[in-house]
Design an enzyme around this catalytic site. Sequence first.
Site, PDB file in Angstrom:
ATOM      1  N   ASP A 105       0.822  -1.210   0.000  1.00 39.01           N
ATOM      2  CA  ASP A 105       0.000   0.000   0.000  1.00 39.01           C
ATOM      3  C   ASP A 105       0.861   1.267   0.000  1.00 39.01           C
ATOM      4  OD1 ASP A 105       0.651  -0.961   2.583  1.00 39.01           O
ATOM      5  OD2 ASP A 105      -0.901   0.250   3.539  1.00 39.01           O
ATOM      6  N   ASP A 214       4.290   3.852   8.576  1.00 37.53           N
ATOM      7  CA  ASP A 214       3.591   2.879   9.426  1.00 37.53           C
ATOM      8  C   ASP A 214       4.467   2.545  10.615  1.00 37.53           C
ATOM      9  OD1 ASP A 214       1.605   2.913   7.588  1.00 37.53           O
ATOM     10  OD2 ASP A 214       1.652   0.764   7.135  1.00 37.53           O
TER      11      ASP A 214
END
Length: 319
Positions: A105, A214
């Site tokens: 992603d 992240d």
Amino acid sequence: MQHMTRRNILRAGATLAAAPFLPAWAADDAAKPASEAKPKSRLILLGTAGGPTPKPNRAAPAQVIVVNNTSYVIDCGNGVARQMILAKLKLASIRNVFLTHHHSDHNADYGNLLLLAWATDLAKRVDTYGPPPLAEMTAQFLALNDYDIRTRIADEGRPPLKDLIVPHEISAGGLVMQDDNVKVSAALVEHPPVEPAFAYRFDCPDRSIVISGDTRPSQNLVKLAQGADVLVHEVMHLPSLEQLIATEPNAKTLREHLLASHTTTEQVGRIATEAGVKTLVLSHFVPGGYPFLKDEVWFDAVRPYYSGNLVVGHDLLEL
């Protein structure tokens, strides 16, 4: 006043300027004569969803910082080239691309962004930065698209794409690059099982912007973001997690990954407070599509732990 601030933030559409307060850098520059004003940096959230599956209401993770009409792209989720066009940015303005880590992603359109920019009007060198194996990924992408590239070189007179992309692999925190517009630093963050994973800080002429990538709560990130004007941080809404997981075939493994490698609403508020950032921007929402959560849910879940400027991110939001 607090209620008015919250309501107006949630109604903000295209820019932070629509909110009832401005970050300190904006107020400072507004008071200066035009000759002394620093170049304004633009931060545009190109995609704010979390996770690899396409979402109907949010694009895949990506941001761009623009200084002096030069674009610095951070992460390349699916559709990032189109998101830049929707943001009315020229693809030829890309100077650097930064990948935080190698989850699909965040890197699925790394090569596609550069290929599509080149097929449009990119004719200048782009330096890219990210964890290994960035160089091998770049070479394999060029090989995969060799037929199309050779055809366009012969048919349209474009320069060889391989000469325009210069990958730089980074494996540790510290200074990444510096030019006339920005100074970019990186910090190792924790996003198991992916290693290494990075957050980036951009010190622009007018302000500092940090992109978390992240990560679970990370002291390295707190240090990197210390005193920053803007922190764009991933966020996970824990009460909605079970509903999300129930729709997945690998529920147990997914639950363990999310809890071990991401940051909850409470944790992100505490991180921003500890770092002393002026504006916290929520992005990379988990869940990002289903179940759908209103802005108020995200805002109210973070507000008890952070009292500064709080923005619930949306695709193409400019700050």
